[in-house]
Design a protein around this motif. Structure first.
Motif, mmCIF file in Angstrom:
data_model
loop_
_atom_site.group_PDB
_atom_site.id
_atom_site.type_symbol
_atom_site.label_atom_id
_atom_site.label_comp_id
_atom_site.label_asym_id
_atom_site.label_seq_id
_atom_site.Cartn_x
_atom_site.Cartn_y
_atom_site.Cartn_z
ATOM 1 N N VAL A 1 -10.874 -21.728 5.818
ATOM 2 C CA VAL A 1 -9.689 -22.488 6.411
ATOM 3 C C VAL A 1 -9.528 -23.856 5.414
ATOM 4 O O VAL A 1 -8.809 -24.736 5.659
ATOM 5 N N PHE B 1 -1.446 -20.175 7.522
ATOM 6 C CA PHE B 1 -2.057 -19.588 8.554
ATOM 7 C C PHE B 1 -1.238 -18.603 9.131
ATOM 8 O O PHE B 1 -2.253 -18.314 10.389
ATOM 9 N N ALA C 1 2.279 -25.055 7.499
ATOM 10 C CA ALA C 1 1.517 -24.863 7.850
ATOM 11 C C ALA C 1 1.460 -23.522 8.592
ATOM 12 O O ALA C 1 0.350 -22.526 8.653
ATOM 13 N N LYS D 1 -7.171 -24.436 2.750
ATOM 14 C CA LYS D 1 -5.815 -24.055 4.007
ATOM 15 C C LYS D 1 -5.071 -25.551 3.842
ATOM 16 O O LYS D 1 -4.603 -25.783 3.836
ATOM 17 N N LEU D 2 -6.558 -25.826 4.785
ATOM 18 C CA LEU D 2 -6.236 -27.910 5.519
ATOM 19 C C LEU D 2 -5.655 -28.406 3.786
ATOM 20 O O LEU D 2 -4.951 -29.432 3.841
#
Length: 136
Positions: free
Chosen positions: A73, A133, A129, A76-77
């Motif tokens: 995560v 995700f 995004a 990914k951010l």
């Protein structure tokens, strides 16, 4: 005949660090500063992005490990921040190209194009995004 009383012209001095919090910058100015920041961010992270690209092409094993790395995560951010920087810089660059051709260089045009840059880059970043995700 009485002589007209002249008011002293206002003095505009440079802003100090302590005064930055109370200074209101117009939207076009904020977009200009964010354009520079996003460009700087992309420039600083370019060697890292090229390294990741090289790792993805080296072998199947390095690609699999890189794919697992991008599954976290936090990563990914970070990728999302880079995607925002790219999309914002792209749309703001188009805005400045329009300004270079002497279009929308008045106050209202600057405000409108700055709004378009913010809205367009935000919408594209939201789509990225959602894809990143796994929503679609």
């Amino acid at each position: 005949m009485p002589e007209a009383v002249k008011k002293p012209r206002p003095e505009f001095r440079n802003i100090g660090i302590a005064q930055l919090g109370g200074y209101r910058l117009p939207l076009a100015g904020k977009v200009s500063i964010l354009h520079r920041l996003s460009g700087g961010l992309m420039f600083l992270l370019l060697p890292f992005a090229l390294y990741l690209f090289e790792q993805s092409l080296t072998s199947e094993i390095s690609f699999a490990s890189l794919k697992a790395f991008f599954g976290h995560v936090i990563v990914k951010l970070i990728v999302l921040v880079l995607a925002w920087a790219f999309t914002f810089h792209f749309f703001a660059g188009l805005r400045f190209l329009l300004a270079d051709t002497h279009r929308f260089v008045n106050k209202e045009g600057g405000r409108n194009t700055a709004t378009v840059v913010l809205v367009a880059s935000t919408l594209v970043t939201i789509v990225i995004a959602l894809k990143l995700f796994g929503v679609f």
